[in-house]
Design an enzyme around this catalytic site. Structure first.
Site, PDB file in Angstrom:
ATOM      1  N   GLY A 167      47.472  75.722  23.065  1.00 35.31           N
ATOM      2  CA  GLY A 167      48.856  75.643  23.010  1.00 35.31           C
ATOM      3  C   GLY A 167      49.271  74.739  21.762  1.00 35.31           C
ATOM      4  N   GLY A 201      58.310  81.043  29.888  1.00 36.57           N
ATOM      5  CA  GLY A 201      59.250  80.619  30.872  1.00 36.57           C
ATOM      6  C   GLY A 201      60.041  82.369  31.069  1.00 36.57           C
ATOM      7  N   ARG A 304      63.719  71.756  19.223  1.00 37.07           N
ATOM      8  CA  ARG A 304      63.333  70.384  19.541  1.00 37.07           C
ATOM      9  C   ARG A 304      64.652  69.711  19.454  1.00 37.07           C
ATOM     10  N   GLN A 418      62.359  54.354  36.056  1.00 35.31           N
ATOM     11  CA  GLN A 418      62.824  53.175  36.306  1.00 35.31           C
ATOM     12  C   GLN A 418      64.040  53.195  37.214  1.00 35.31           C
ATOM     13  N   GLU A 448      57.340  72.529  23.929  1.00 38.67           N
ATOM     14  CA  GLU A 448      57.873  72.517  22.489  1.00 38.67           C
ATOM     15  C   GLU A 448      57.155  71.451  21.781  1.00 38.67           C
ATOM     16  N   GLU A 450      53.208  69.007  22.400  1.00 37.70           N
ATOM     17  CA  GLU A 450      52.790  68.034  23.292  1.00 37.70           C
ATOM     18  C   GLU A 450      53.324  66.398  22.342  1.00 37.70           C
ATOM     19  N   ALA A 546      52.623  53.687  14.659  1.00 37.75           N
ATOM     20  CA  ALA A 546      53.772  53.628  13.407  1.00 37.75           C
ATOM     21  C   ALA A 546      54.553  54.728  13.528  1.00 37.75           C
ATOM     22  N   ARG A 548      56.006  55.829  16.145  1.00 35.57           N
ATOM     23  CA  ARG A 548      56.970  55.702  17.313  1.00 35.57           C
ATOM     24  C   ARG A 548      58.148  54.668  16.750  1.00 35.57           C
TER      25      ARG A 548
HETATM   26  C1  LIG Z   1      75.075  81.645  25.096  1.00 33.17           C
HETATM   27  C2  LIG Z   1      75.300  80.788  26.144  1.00 33.17           C
HETATM   28  C3  LIG Z   1      74.734  81.175  27.481  1.00 33.17           C
HETATM   29  C4  LIG Z   1      75.163  79.749  28.127  1.00 33.17           C
HETATM   30  C5  LIG Z   1      74.040  79.695  29.182  1.00 33.17           C
HETATM   31  C6  LIG Z   1      72.845  79.061  28.664  1.00 33.17           C
HETATM   32  C7  LIG Z   1      72.801  77.938  28.060  1.00 33.17           C
HETATM   33  C8  LIG Z   1      71.752  77.374  27.227  1.00 33.17           C
HETATM   34  C9  LIG Z   1      71.908  76.288  26.604  1.00 33.17           C
HETATM   35  C10 LIG Z   1      70.602  75.880  26.022  1.00 33.17           C
HETATM   36  C11 LIG Z   1      70.923  74.177  25.699  1.00 33.17           C
HETATM   37  C12 LIG Z   1      69.741  73.622  25.174  1.00 33.17           C
HETATM   38  C13 LIG Z   1      68.747  73.191  25.968  1.00 33.17           C
HETATM   39  C14 LIG Z   1      67.431  72.982  25.538  1.00 33.17           C
HETATM   40  C15 LIG Z   1      66.376  73.196  26.077  1.00 33.17           C
HETATM   41  C16 LIG Z   1      65.868  74.399  25.823  1.00 33.17           C
HETATM   42  C17 LIG Z   1      64.835  74.905  26.826  1.00 33.17           C
HETATM   43  C18 LIG Z   1      63.930  75.581  26.338  1.00 33.17           C
HETATM   44  C19 LIG Z   1      62.713  75.602  27.280  1.00 33.17           C
HETATM   45  C20 LIG Z   1      61.545  75.611  26.499  1.00 33.17           C
HETATM   46  C21 LIG Z   1      60.214  76.018  27.064  1.00 33.17           C
HETATM   47  C22 LIG Z   1      59.167  75.655  26.219  1.00 33.17           C
HETATM   48  C23 LIG Z   1      59.026  76.316  25.354  1.00 33.17           C
HETATM   49  C24 LIG Z   1      57.658  76.097  24.583  1.00 33.17           C
HETATM   50  O1  LIG Z   1      56.842  75.416  24.950  1.00 33.17           O
HETATM   51  S1  LIG Z   1      57.071  77.387  23.558  1.00 33.17           S
HETATM   52  C25 LIG Z   1      55.696  76.788  22.613  1.00 33.17           C
HETATM   53  C26 LIG Z   1      56.067  75.524  21.858  1.00 33.17           C
HETATM   54  N1  LIG Z   1      54.711  75.095  21.176  1.00 33.17           N
HETATM   55  C27 LIG Z   1      54.574  74.177  20.227  1.00 33.17           C
HETATM   56  O2  LIG Z   1      55.559  73.468  20.207  1.00 33.17           O
HETATM   57  C28 LIG Z   1      53.278  74.139  19.864  1.00 33.17           C
HETATM   58  C29 LIG Z   1      53.154  72.822  18.901  1.00 33.17           C
HETATM   59  N2  LIG Z   1      52.128  72.941  17.864  1.00 33.17           N
HETATM   60  C30 LIG Z   1      52.764  73.151  16.483  1.00 33.17           C
HETATM   61  O3  LIG Z   1      53.996  73.301  16.367  1.00 33.17           O
HETATM   62  C31 LIG Z   1      51.737  73.093  15.347  1.00 33.17           C
HETATM   63  O4  LIG Z   1      50.674  73.565  15.732  1.00 33.17           O
HETATM   64  C32 LIG Z   1      51.621  71.743  14.815  1.00 33.17           C
HETATM   65  C33 LIG Z   1      52.762  71.034  14.016  1.00 33.17           C
HETATM   66  C34 LIG Z   1      51.091  70.669  15.841  1.00 33.17           C
HETATM   67  C35 LIG Z   1      50.362  71.691  13.811  1.00 33.17           C
HETATM   68  O5  LIG Z   1      50.759  72.699  12.509  1.00 33.17           O
HETATM   69  P1  LIG Z   1      49.490  73.392  11.724  1.00 33.17           P
HETATM   70  O6  LIG Z   1      50.128  74.273  10.937  1.00 33.17           O
HETATM   71  O7  LIG Z   1      48.407  73.917  12.929  1.00 33.17           O
HETATM   72  O8  LIG Z   1      48.594  72.250  11.291  1.00 33.17           O
HETATM   73  P2  LIG Z   1      48.785  70.729  10.334  1.00 33.17           P
HETATM   74  O9  LIG Z   1      47.794  70.981   9.462  1.00 33.17           O
HETATM   75  O10 LIG Z   1      49.266  69.781  11.344  1.00 33.17           O
HETATM   76  O11 LIG Z   1      49.989  71.056   9.323  1.00 33.17           O
HETATM   77  C36 LIG Z   1      50.181  71.608   7.937  1.00 33.17           C
HETATM   78  C37 LIG Z   1      51.221  71.129   7.458  1.00 33.17           C
HETATM   79  O12 LIG Z   1      52.663  71.968   7.888  1.00 33.17           O
HETATM   80  C38 LIG Z   1      53.524  71.015   8.402  1.00 33.17           C
HETATM   81  N3  LIG Z   1      54.058  71.684   9.478  1.00 33.17           N
HETATM   82  C39 LIG Z   1      53.942  72.010  10.646  1.00 33.17           C
HETATM   83  N4  LIG Z   1      54.744  72.375  11.318  1.00 33.17           N
HETATM   84  C40 LIG Z   1      55.797  72.320  10.483  1.00 33.17           C
HETATM   85  C41 LIG Z   1      57.039  72.754  10.846  1.00 33.17           C
HETATM   86  N5  LIG Z   1      57.551  73.252  11.911  1.00 33.17           N
HETATM   87  N6  LIG Z   1      57.936  72.725   9.644  1.00 33.17           N
HETATM   88  C42 LIG Z   1      57.655  72.295   8.644  1.00 33.17           C
HETATM   89  N7  LIG Z   1      56.381  71.800   8.334  1.00 33.17           N
HETATM   90  C43 LIG Z   1      55.578  71.940   9.257  1.00 33.17           C
HETATM   91  C44 LIG Z   1      52.722  69.694   8.736  1.00 33.17           C
HETATM   92  O13 LIG Z   1      53.586  68.663   8.710  1.00 33.17           O
HETATM   93  C45 LIG Z   1      51.509  69.780   7.619  1.00 33.17           C
HETATM   94  O14 LIG Z   1      52.305  69.283   6.662  1.00 33.17           O
HETATM   95  P3  LIG Z   1      51.523  68.154   5.471  1.00 33.17           P
HETATM   96  O15 LIG Z   1      51.102  67.138   6.272  1.00 33.17           O
HETATM   97  O16 LIG Z   1      52.337  68.123   4.241  1.00 33.17           O
HETATM   98  O17 LIG Z   1      50.206  69.055   4.863  1.00 33.17           O
HETATM   99  C1  LIG Z   2      57.439  73.538  31.888  1.00 38.29           C
HETATM  100  C2  LIG Z   2      56.805  74.126  30.724  1.00 38.29           C
HETATM  101  C3  LIG Z   2      57.403  75.352  30.113  1.00 38.29           C
HETATM  102  C4  LIG Z   2      56.532  75.858  29.158  1.00 38.29           C
HETATM  103  N1  LIG Z   2      57.294  77.079  28.592  1.00 38.29           N
HETATM  104  C5  LIG Z   2      56.602  77.634  27.570  1.00 38.29           C
HETATM  105  C6  LIG Z   2      57.054  79.051  27.011  1.00 38.29           C
HETATM  106  O1  LIG Z   2      58.225  79.248  27.367  1.00 38.29           O
HETATM  107  N2  LIG Z   2      56.675  79.582  26.061  1.00 38.29           N
HETATM  108  C7  LIG Z   2      55.462  79.229  25.429  1.00 38.29           C
HETATM  109  O2  LIG Z   2      54.701  79.688  24.734  1.00 38.29           O
HETATM  110  N3  LIG Z   2      54.754  77.961  26.057  1.00 38.29           N
HETATM  111  C8  LIG Z   2      55.408  77.144  26.890  1.00 38.29           C
HETATM  112  N4  LIG Z   2      54.914  76.161  27.531  1.00 38.29           N
HETATM  113  C9  LIG Z   2      53.458  75.515  27.169  1.00 38.29           C
HETATM  114  C10 LIG Z   2      53.615  74.344  26.060  1.00 38.29           C
HETATM  115  O3  LIG Z   2      54.214  74.589  24.768  1.00 38.29           O
HETATM  116  C11 LIG Z   2      52.311  73.907  25.937  1.00 38.29           C
HETATM  117  O4  LIG Z   2      51.746  73.493  26.978  1.00 38.29           O
HETATM  118  C12 LIG Z   2      52.454  72.776  24.938  1.00 38.29           C
HETATM  119  O5  LIG Z   2      52.585  73.017  23.584  1.00 38.29           O
HETATM  120  C13 LIG Z   2      50.973  71.802  24.996  1.00 38.29           C
HETATM  121  O6  LIG Z   2      49.967  72.704  24.668  1.00 38.29           O
HETATM  122  P1  LIG Z   2      48.786  72.897  25.783  1.00 38.29           P
HETATM  123  O7  LIG Z   2      49.319  72.941  27.100  1.00 38.29           O
HETATM  124  O8  LIG Z   2      47.601  73.605  25.015  1.00 38.29           O
HETATM  125  O9  LIG Z   2      47.969  71.068  25.640  1.00 38.29           O
HETATM  126  P2  LIG Z   2      46.929  70.617  24.872  1.00 38.29           P
HETATM  127  O10 LIG Z   2      47.326  70.847  23.312  1.00 38.29           O
HETATM  128  O11 LIG Z   2      45.653  71.031  25.268  1.00 38.29           O
HETATM  129  O12 LIG Z   2      46.934  69.054  25.135  1.00 38.29           O
HETATM  130  C14 LIG Z   2      46.102  68.561  25.987  1.00 38.29           C
HETATM  131  C15 LIG Z   2      45.784  66.936  25.500  1.00 38.29           C
HETATM  132  O13 LIG Z   2      45.132  67.232  24.274  1.00 38.29           O
HETATM  133  C16 LIG Z   2      45.908  66.334  23.336  1.00 38.29           C
HETATM  134  N5  LIG Z   2      45.588  66.953  21.969  1.00 38.29           N
HETATM  135  C17 LIG Z   2      45.907  68.412  21.662  1.00 38.29           C
HETATM  136  N6  LIG Z   2      45.480  68.352  20.254  1.00 38.29           N
HETATM  137  C18 LIG Z   2      45.552  67.016  19.742  1.00 38.29           C
HETATM  138  C19 LIG Z   2      45.210  66.737  18.337  1.00 38.29           C
HETATM  139  N7  LIG Z   2      45.576  67.588  17.318  1.00 38.29           N
HETATM  140  N8  LIG Z   2      45.244  65.372  18.185  1.00 38.29           N
HETATM  141  C20 LIG Z   2      45.258  64.443  19.298  1.00 38.29           C
HETATM  142  N9  LIG Z   2      45.241  64.921  20.423  1.00 38.29           N
HETATM  143  C21 LIG Z   2      45.547  66.290  20.843  1.00 38.29           C
HETATM  144  C22 LIG Z   2      47.289  66.176  23.806  1.00 38.29           C
HETATM  145  O14 LIG Z   2      47.980  64.997  23.330  1.00 38.29           O
HETATM  146  C23 LIG Z   2      47.085  66.195  25.232  1.00 38.29           C
HETATM  147  O15 LIG Z   2      46.804  64.936  25.774  1.00 38.29           O
HETATM  148  C24 LIG Z   2      55.541  75.343  28.502  1.00 38.29           C
HETATM  149  C25 LIG Z   2      54.710  74.391  29.092  1.00 38.29           C
HETATM  150  C26 LIG Z   2      55.571  73.524  30.239  1.00 38.29           C
HETATM  151  C27 LIG Z   2      54.865  72.548  30.909  1.00 38.29           C
END
Ligand SMILES: CCCCCCCCCCCCCCCCCCCCC/C=C/C(=O)SCCNC(=O)CCNC(=O)[C@H](O)C(C)(C)COP(=O)(O)OP(=O)(O)OC[C@H]1O[C@@H](n2cnc3c(N)ncnc32)[C@H](O)[C@@H]1OP(=O)(O)O
Ligand SMILES: Cc1cc2nc3c(=O)[nH]c(=O)nc-3n(C[C@H](O)[C@H](O)[C@H](O)COP(=O)(O)OP(=O)(O)OC[C@H]3O[C@@H](n4cnc5c(N)ncnc54)[C@H](O)[C@@H]3O)c2cc1C
Length: 664
Positions: A167, A201, A304, A418, A448, A450, A546, A548
Site C-alpha cells: 500500500g 472504495g 490529502r 477525548q 491516502e 499511512e 522533527a 511533527r
Molecule cells: C461534484 C459534487 C458532488 C457532491 C457530492 C460529493 C461530495 C464530495 C466532496 C468531497 C469532499 C472532500 C472530502 C475529502 C475526502 C476524500 C475521501 C476520499 C476517500 C479516500 C479513500 C482512500 C483512498 C486511498 O487511500 S488511495 C491510496 C493512497 N495511497 C497512498 O497514499 C500511498 C502512499 N505512498 C506514497 O505516496 C509513496 O509511495 C511515498 C510518497 C510514500 C513514497 O514515494 P516513492 O516514490 O515510493 O519513494 P521515495 O523514495 O520516498 O520518494 C522519492 C522522491 O519523490 C518525492 N515524492 C514522493 N511522492 C511525491 C509527490 N506526491 N509529489 C512530489 N514529490 C514526491 C519524495 O519526497 C522523494 O523526494 P527526495 O527526498 O527529494 O528524493
Molecule cells: C477506509 C480505507 C479506505 C481506503 N480506500 C482506498 C482506496 O479507495 N483505494 C486504494 O487504492 N486504497 C485505499 N485504501 C488503502 C490505503 O491507502 C492503504 O491502507 C494505506 O496507503 C496504507 O498502506 P498499507 O495498508 O499497505 O499499510 P502498510 O504500508 O503495510 O503499513 C503498515 C505499517 O508499516 C509501517 N510502514 C510502512 N512503510 C514504512 C516505511 N517506509 N517506514 C516506516 N514505516 C513504514 C506503517 O507506518 C504502518 O505502521 C483504503 C484504506 C482504508 C483503511
C-alpha cells in the site's frame, strides 16, 4: 408473559416530557457571550456569502423528501446501510444544481454531510478521487470525454492502487500493464495473489470503471507505476471477462462503502486508456517520461489537501457536541458540587472538563482556516506545472500536504476520542455521533498515505533543507525559511497576557530548528558507519518528531496570522485567546522539546501551565457561543447530545425507541 404496555407505549409516556423551547442552561450560555455570533460566524467562514450559502443548502435538503431517513441509519444492518446510502447518493446527484459542484471545500462536503451523513459511500471515491484523477492526469483535449461520462453518471469510478501485499510502497506494486504494440493495447494482469487490488472504495458492488495504478512495461522495460483507465463491468453491471471483483467485508467504520478487491487475468485495454498527461507511451511503444518523476502521484496530493479540511470539520463538529452537552449536563445525575450546599454545577464548569473540551475546540479552527489558502497554493502549483513544467514548488507542496495530513488526522482522531470521553456514558452511544466520527477520522490516519510514512516524507524534505543550510547556500521554500535563522538560546514566553505572537512564534521556531538540526547531525553521524537507508531507519523516530514539530509550528504561526485578520474586535479577542491556548497546550504537551537544554526555564514552563488554567477560565463563558460559531445545523451534526436546543434526554429516549429490539 403478559405486559401492561409495550416498550413503545412507555416511550410515548416519557415523550410527553419533551420540553418546549430550548434548554434554559444553553440559552443562558448564549446570552452570556462576549461577542456577536454573526460576526464570528462570518470570520469563521470568511464572509457572509458563505454563511448564507450554508443556510440555503440546508433549506434545500430539508425541503426535499427524498433525503429523509424513514429509519434512523444507526439501526440498519450493512445491506440496508448500503441501500440507504445508494438511494441517497442518487438523490444527491439528481439535485447537484443545489450547489457549486466545483467547491470541494465548502459546498460539496456540506451537501454530502446533509444528504448522506458522516461516512464514505458508494460515490465517495468517484467524487473524492476518480474525478480528481481525471482532472489532474488527463490531457485537456481528452478531459471532456471521460469527465462528461463520469459527471453524467454513465460511468462510476474508483481509485484502485493499494494491493494485498503493498500500500505505502508504491514502487513495489505488482499489478502489471504491459504494452502490446501489435494490437496497441495494454495487458493488465495480476501476477501473484499479493498483487490483487484490495481496499478501493465503491469497487465491491458499485463502480464500473477504475483508475488503476500498475507497473508499466513497454519495449521490454519496466517504467514504474502509472495510471490506467479500466472498465470493470459491462452495461448490465456484470464483471467483464478477465475481471474478478467483490466486496472485502465489514470494517471498523464506513460500512456503507463497498470497499473491494480486484483481480485481472490478462485483461486488455486500448492504448489511449493510459492517463497520458505527463508520461506517454507512443503507438510504437516508445516511452516519454514525465517532466517530474512524481507527477503521477498528483491526485493523492490534491486529495490529502481536501482531507485536511474535511477532517478538521469533524473535530469542529465533535467539539460542538461535547460543549453543548457539557452546558446542559448537570441535574439528572449528581456529578458533585464545587461549593457545598450551592447545588450541582454544569459539567462545563469543571476545569478538567474545560481542559478536555477547549483545546480541542481551539485545534479545530486553524487547520480548517489555513487550508483555504493551501488550496489556492495547490491550484497555483498545478497551474505552474501545466504551464510549462515548473516543478520548483512540488516538493514543498508534497511535504506540506503530507505533513498536515498526518498531524491533523491524528489530532482529529485523538481529539474526537477525548471529546467522547468528556461526555461520559452517553458519549459511548452511537446517538452521540462520536463512534461514527471516530471511525471516520481514524480511517484518515491510514488512507491516502499511512501517517508515519507521510511524516517520513516531511522529514526527507527537512533533512534536505538542513543540509542546504549547513552548506551555507540555502534555497529555501517559504515554509522552511525559519530553519536558516540564527539559533536562539532562551525562550521568550512569559505570561499568556503579556507574551506577544512574535514571542510564541520565536519559541516554536527555535525549538523546531534545534530538533531538525539535532536529528540531521545524528543522521549524518550514523551515515558515516551505516548505509544511508539503515541510518535513516536508525533515527526515524527522531525524524518523525522533527516532522511533527515542523507542522505544528506551521499551524501555530498560521492560526495567529489568521486571527490578526479578524476585523471584529470582540471576536478577535476571543479567537486570540483560543489561538494562545492552542499554542500553550502544544508547549505543555511537548514540554520535553521545549525544556531541553534549558531553553524554556522551569519558571516559564510554570507560566505556561498557569496560563492554560487562566485561558480556560477566560474562554469558559464564550464556549457555547464559540461552538455555535461553527454554524452547524442539527441535520449536519446528527447527534442527539449536540442538539442546538439542548433537549438531550427526551431526544435520547426518542432515539432508543427506534431500536428494533423495542419493536416486539
Ligand atoms: C461534484 C459534487 C458532488 C457532491 C457530492 C460529493 C461530495 C464530495 C466532496 C468531497 C469532499 C472532500 C472530502 C475529502 C475526502 C476524500 C475521501 C476520499 C476517500 C479516500 C479513500 C482512500 C483512498 C486511498 O487511500 S488511495 C491510496 C493512497 N495511497 C497512498 O497514499 C500511498 C502512499 N505512498 C506514497 O505516496 C509513496 O509511495 C511515498 C510518497 C510514500 C513514497 O514515494 P516513492 O516514490 O515510493 O519513494 P521515495 O523514495 O520516498 O520518494 C522519492 C522522491 O519523490 C518525492 N515524492 C514522493 N511522492 C511525491 C509527490 N506526491 N509529489 C512530489 N514529490 C514526491 C519524495 O519526497 C522523494 O523526494 P527526495 O527526498 O527529494 O528524493
Ligand atoms: C477506509 C480505507 C479506505 C481506503 N480506500 C482506498 C482506496 O479507495 N483505494 C486504494 O487504492 N486504497 C485505499 N485504501 C488503502 C490505503 O491507502 C492503504 O491502507 C494505506 O496507503 C496504507 O498502506 P498499507 O495498508 O499497505 O499499510 P502498510 O504500508 O503495510 O503499513 C503498515 C505499517 O508499516 C509501517 N510502514 C510502512 N512503510 C514504512 C516505511 N517506509 N517506514 C516506516 N514505516 C513504514 C506503517 O507506518 C504502518 O505502521 C483504503 C484504506 C482504508 C483503511
Amino acid at each position: 408473559m403478559e405486559r401492561d404496555s409495550s416498550p413503545s407505549d412507555q416511550f410515548h409516556r416519557y415523550k410527553n416530557l419533551i420540553q418546549n423551547g430550548d434548554n434554559p442552561d444553553i440559552t443562558k450560555e448564549r446570552q452570556g457571550a462576549s461577542f456577536n455570533l454573526y460576526n464570528m460566524q462570518c470570520f469563521v467562514y470568511e464572509n457572509d456569502h458563505k454563511l448564507q450559502r450554508r443556510q440555503e443548502i440546508l433549506e434545500f435538503v430539508e425541503s426535499h423528501r427524498e433525503f429523509d431517513d424513514p429509519v434512523h441509519p444507526h439501526f440498519l444492518n450493512r445491506d440496508e446501510q448500503i441501500d440507504r446510502a445508494t438511494r441517497k447518493c442518487l438523490a444527491m446527484v439528481d439535485n447537484l444544481d443545489a450547489i457549486d459542484v466545483t467547491d470541494y471545500f465548502d459546498e460539496a462536503p456540506l451537501y454530502q454531510l446533509l444528504t448522506i451523513g458522516r461516512e464514505l459511500h458508494c460515490l465517495s471515491l468517484h467524487y473524492g478521487m476518480f474525478l480528481p484523477t481525471i482532472q489532474v492526469h488527463t490531457e485537456k483535449s481528452l478531459i471532456l470525454g471521460p469527465f462528461q461520462m463520469a459527471a453524467s453518471k454513465a460511468i462510476l469510478g474508483t481509485f484502485a492502487q493499494t494491493e494485498l501485499g503493498h500500500g505505502s510502497n508504491l514502487s513495489k506494486l505488482e499489478t502489471t500493464a504491459t504494452y502490446d504494440a501489435t494490437t496497441k493495447e495494454f495487458v493488465i494482469h495480476t501476477p501473484t495473489m499479493s498483487a490483487g487490488k484490495w481496499w478501493p472504495g465503491g469497487l465491491g458492488k458499485s463502480a464500473n470503471y477504475a483508475a488503476v495504478m500498475a507497473q508499466l512495461y513497454t519495449s521490454g522495460e519496466s517504467k514504474g507505476p502509472h495510471l490506467f483507465m479500466v472498465q470493470l463491468r459491462d452495461n448490465a453491471h456484470a464483471p467483464l471477462p478477465g475481471v474478478t471483483v467483490g466486496d472485502i467485508g465489514p470494517k471498523l467504520g464506513n460500512n456503507a462503502n463497498d470497499n473491494g478487491f480486484l483481480i485481472f487475468d490478462h485483461y486488455r485495454i486500448p492504448r489511449r486508456n493510459m492517463f497520458m498527461k505527463y508520461s506517454k507511451v507512443e503507438a510504437d511503444g516508445t516511452y516519454i517520461p514525465p517532466p517530474h518523476a512524481k507527477l503521477g502521484f498528483g491526485a493523492m496530493v490534491l486529495v490529502r489537501l481536501l482531507m485536511i479540511r474535511d477532517q478538521t470539520c469533524q473535530l469542529g463538529a465533535a467539539a460542538v457536541i461535547a460543549i453543548r452537552y457539557s452546558a446542559v449536563r448537570h441535574s439528572a445525575v449528581r456529578q458533585g458540587e464545587i461549593n457545598e450546599g450551592e447545588g450541582e454545577v454544569q459539567i462545563l464548569d469543571y476545569r478538567t472538563q474545560q481542559y478536555r473540551l477547549l483545546p480541542q475546540l481551539a485545534r479545530s479552527f486553524p487547520s480548517s482556516q489555513r487550508m483555504r489558502s493551501r488550496n489556492s497554493t495547490s491550484k497555483y502549483v498545478t497551474k505552474q506545472i501545466n504551464n510549462n513544467a515548473n516543478m520548483e514548488l512540488l516538493p514543498e507542496l508534497h511535504a506540506l500536504s503530507s505533513g498536515l495530513k498526518a498531524v491533523i488526522t491524528w489530532e482529529v482522531a485523538q481529539g474526537i476520542e477525548q471529546l467522547r470521553l468528556s461526555c461520559g456514558g452517553h458519549g459511548y452511544s452511537r446517538a452521540s455521533a462520536f463512534p461514527d466520527m471516530y471511525a471516520y477520522a481514524v480511517g484518515g490516519c491510514t488512507y491516502e498515505g499511512e501517517n508515519i510514512v507521510m511524516l517520513l516524507q516531511v522529514a526527507r524534505f527537512l533533512m534536505m533543507i538542513a543540509k542546504e543550510v549547513r552548506s551555507g547556500n540555502p534555497k529555501l521554500a517559504e515554509i522552511a525559511e525559519y530553519i536558516a535563522k540564527p539559533d536562539a538560546v532562551t525562550a521568550r514566553i512569559s505570561s499568556w497576557k503579556t507574551c506577544s505572537d512574535e514571542d510564541i512564534i520565536h519559541d516554536f521556531e527555535a525549538v523546531t530548528r534545534k530538533l531538525i538540526f539535532a536529528t540531521f547531525d545524528r543522521l549524518t553521524t550514523l551515515e558515516r558507519t551505516m548505509k544511508k537507508k539503515e541510518a535513516w531507519n536508525a533515527c526515524s523516530i527522531d525524524l518523525c518528531k522533527a516532522a511533527r514539530m515542523h507542522v505544528k509550528t506551521y499551524l501555530v504561526k498560521n492560526f495567529l496570522a489568521r486571527v490578526r485578520t479578524c476585523e471584529d474586535p470582540a471576536s478577535r479577542t476571543v479567537m486570540h485567546t483560543l489561538a494562545k491556548l492552542y499554542a500553550f497546550d502544544l508547549i505543555s504537551g511537548g514540554g520535553g522539546h521545549f525544556m531541553k537544554g534549558g531553553f524554556l526555564s522551569e519558571k516559564q514552563f510554570n507560566e505556561v501551565q498557569l496560563g492554560i488554567y487562566e485561558m480556560l477560565a477566560a474562554i469558559r463563558p464564550d464556549s457555547v457561543a464559540l461552538a455555535d460559531s461553527w454554524a452547524i445545523s442539527d441535520l449536519e451534526l446528527r447527534s442527539v447530545l449536540g442538539r442546538r436546543d439542548g433537549n438531550v434526554y427526551p431526544a435520547l429516549l426518542e432515539w432508543a425507541q427506534q431500536s428494533p429490539l423495542n419493536q416486539n
